[in-house]
Scaffold this motif. Structure first.
Motif, PDB file in Angstrom:
ATOM      1  N   SER A 129       0.813  -1.214   0.000  1.00 17.92           N
ATOM      2  CA  SER A 129       0.000   0.000   0.000  1.00 17.92           C
ATOM      3  C   SER A 129       0.848   1.265   0.000  1.00 17.92           C
ATOM      4  O   SER A 129       0.330   2.350  -0.254  1.00 17.92           O
ATOM      5  CB  SER A 129      -0.939   0.007   1.216  1.00 17.92           C
ATOM      6  OG  SER A 129      -1.780  -1.117   1.216  1.00 17.92           O
ATOM      7  N   GLY A 130       2.143   1.129   0.284  1.00 26.61           N
ATOM      8  CA  GLY A 130       3.051   2.254   0.181  1.00 26.61           C
ATOM      9  C   GLY A 130       3.528   2.476  -1.234  1.00 26.61           C
ATOM     10  O   GLY A 130       4.149   3.499  -1.543  1.00 26.61           O
ATOM     11  N   HIS A 131       3.246   1.513  -2.127  1.00 29.66           N
ATOM     12  CA  HIS A 131       3.593   1.621  -3.550  1.00 29.66           C
ATOM     13  C   HIS A 131       2.381   2.029  -4.388  1.00 29.66           C
ATOM     14  O   HIS A 131       2.487   2.854  -5.291  1.00 29.66           O
ATOM     15  CB  HIS A 131       4.108   0.278  -4.079  1.00 29.66           C
ATOM     16  CG  HIS A 131       5.351  -0.232  -3.431  1.00 29.66           C
ATOM     17  ND1 HIS A 131       6.484   0.541  -3.261  1.00 29.66           N
ATOM     18  CD2 HIS A 131       5.643  -1.446  -2.905  1.00 29.66           C
ATOM     19  CE1 HIS A 131       7.420  -0.185  -2.663  1.00 29.66           C
ATOM     20  NE2 HIS A 131       6.939  -1.389  -2.433  1.00 29.66           N
ATOM     21  N   ALA A 132       1.247   1.385  -4.125  1.00 28.44           N
ATOM     22  CA  ALA A 132       0.013   1.636  -4.870  1.00 28.44           C
ATOM     23  C   ALA A 132      -1.127   1.758  -3.863  1.00 28.44           C
ATOM     24  O   ALA A 132      -1.236   0.951  -2.938  1.00 28.44           O
ATOM     25  CB  ALA A 132      -0.264   0.495  -5.847  1.00 28.44           C
ATOM     26  N   ALA A 133      -1.967   2.744  -4.046  1.00 30.67           N
ATOM     27  CA  ALA A 133      -2.969   3.076  -3.034  1.00 30.67           C
ATOM     28  C   ALA A 133      -4.145   2.101  -3.035  1.00 30.67           C
ATOM     29  O   ALA A 133      -4.778   1.861  -4.067  1.00 30.67           O
ATOM     30  CB  ALA A 133      -3.487   4.489  -3.262  1.00 30.67           C
ATOM     31  N   LEU A 139      -4.780   7.467   4.831  1.00 31.17           N
ATOM     32  CA  LEU A 139      -3.745   7.670   5.841  1.00 31.17           C
ATOM     33  C   LEU A 139      -2.806   6.462   5.935  1.00 31.17           C
ATOM     34  O   LEU A 139      -1.595   6.619   6.102  1.00 31.17           O
ATOM     35  CB  LEU A 139      -4.379   7.956   7.204  1.00 31.17           C
ATOM     36  CG  LEU A 139      -5.083   9.300   7.337  1.00 31.17           C
ATOM     37  CD1 LEU A 139      -5.774   9.407   8.692  1.00 31.17           C
ATOM     38  CD2 LEU A 139      -4.094  10.448   7.159  1.00 31.17           C
ATOM     39  N   TYR A 140      -3.357   5.276   5.834  1.00 32.52           N
ATOM     40  CA  TYR A 140      -2.529   4.064   5.892  1.00 32.52           C
ATOM     41  C   TYR A 140      -1.563   4.028   4.716  1.00 32.52           C
ATOM     42  O   TYR A 140      -0.363   3.773   4.881  1.00 32.52           O
ATOM     43  CB  TYR A 140      -3.423   2.833   5.882  1.00 32.52           C
ATOM     44  CG  TYR A 140      -2.651   1.532   6.002  1.00 32.52           C
ATOM     45  CD1 TYR A 140      -2.190   1.086   7.232  1.00 32.52           C
ATOM     46  CD2 TYR A 140      -2.388   0.750   4.881  1.00 32.52           C
ATOM     47  CE1 TYR A 140      -1.486  -0.098   7.349  1.00 32.52           C
ATOM     48  CE2 TYR A 140      -1.693  -0.434   4.981  1.00 32.52           C
ATOM     49  CZ  TYR A 140      -1.235  -0.862   6.222  1.00 32.52           C
ATOM     50  OH  TYR A 140      -0.538  -2.034   6.318  1.00 32.52           O
ATOM     51  N   ASN A 141      -2.061   4.297   3.505  1.00 35.49           N
ATOM     52  CA  ASN A 141      -1.200   4.306   2.323  1.00 35.49           C
ATOM     53  C   ASN A 141      -0.042   5.288   2.501  1.00 35.49           C
ATOM     54  O   ASN A 141       1.120   4.970   2.225  1.00 35.49           O
ATOM     55  CB  ASN A 141      -2.004   4.700   1.082  1.00 35.49           C
ATOM     56  CG  ASN A 141      -3.099   3.712   0.752  1.00 35.49           C
ATOM     57  OD1 ASN A 141      -3.043   2.543   1.122  1.00 35.49           O
ATOM     58  ND2 ASN A 141      -4.126   4.178   0.045  1.00 35.49           N
TER      59      ASN A 141
END
Length: 246
Positions: A129-133, A139-141
């Motif tokens: 989720s840090g690469h693609a939302a 907020l987590y992404n």
């Protein structure tokens, strides 16, 4: 016994991925101390140390570092998620997610890094989720993208004394996964669609992430630093046209 003689701190080791890492590290010979916001879990192995600590609180993290002493391995696993868009998110949501996922990782690294022995390994739990939302996870992404950036900075600034990498799990069988499906209009259909998007045709287990953590913590990974390792059963490798959904 790839971690024999090593001392490890794992945050958020009560359940899920954190607990999987605790168990795997102990099986490989490491002495482990873990923490969480509540009381010690009844099923935690007796040989594992436990500190009640909230990683968002600088003083509690300092106490954790003092108890841990010199360590070889730090795993920043503690984290939370809120299933909302930017517009829906409140200040309390911001404080909760950014507090745990960003400030918590920063606090723990800052407190424990100076105590780490030469050749140590920091392992941050990031996310695909840090690469693609993921939808409705604003907020987590964003918080996981922060973790990825901090991982690279620590690797660059503190090598060669230690290594720092991140594991980016995909869909792992934890409470967070179930919370995500609960948002769907048809949770069972959503689950079937999600499975079809995995080359492995299964979701991950905490042990899958723990296996990578063991390698990154071991001397076998001595040339790996500043990297983001995606463990997602092939989900992000595939185009939707190849999933059997169309």
């Amino acid at each position: 016994m790839r971690l024999a003689g090593k001392r490890a701190v794992v945050t958020g080791g009560r359940q899920g991925i954190g607990r999987g890492i605790v168990d795997a590290f102990m099986a490989e010979g490491a002495k482990v101390i873990t923490c969480g916001r509540g009381a010690r879990p009844d099923d935690l192995p007796g040989a594992c140390g436990w500190i009640t600590a909230d990683v968002t609180d600088v003083r509690q993290v300092a106490a954790l570092a003092e108890v841990a002493g010199e360590v070889d391995i730090l795993v920043n696993n503690a984290g939370v998620q809120v299933e909302k868009t930017v517009v829906e998110s409140t200040d309390d949501d911001w404080n909760l997610v950014v507090g745990a996922n960003c400030r918590g990782v920063f606090n723990t690294c800052r407190a424990i890094l100076p105590r780490m022995r030469k050749g140590g390994s920091i392992i941050n739990i990031g996310s695909i989720s840090g690469h693609a939302a993921d939808p409705s996870m604003a907020l987590y992404n964003a918080s996981k993208a922060f973790v990825h950036g901090l991982t690279r900075s620590i690797a660059v600034d503190h090598g060669p004394h230690l290594r720092c990498n991140a594991i980016c799990p995909g869909w792992i069988e934890t409470g967070m996964l179930e919370a995500g499906f609960a948002l769907a209009d048809d949770p069972e259909r959503a689950r079937e669609d999600a499975l079809a998007r995995h080359a492995t045709r299964r979701f991950g287990k905490p042990s899958d992430i723990a296996a990578m953590a063991v390698w990154l913590a071991s001397d076998e990974a001595g040339f790996a630093t500043g990297q983001l390792f995606t463990i997602d059963g092939g989900m992000t490798a595939a185009s939707p046209i190849n999933t059997g959904l169309f």
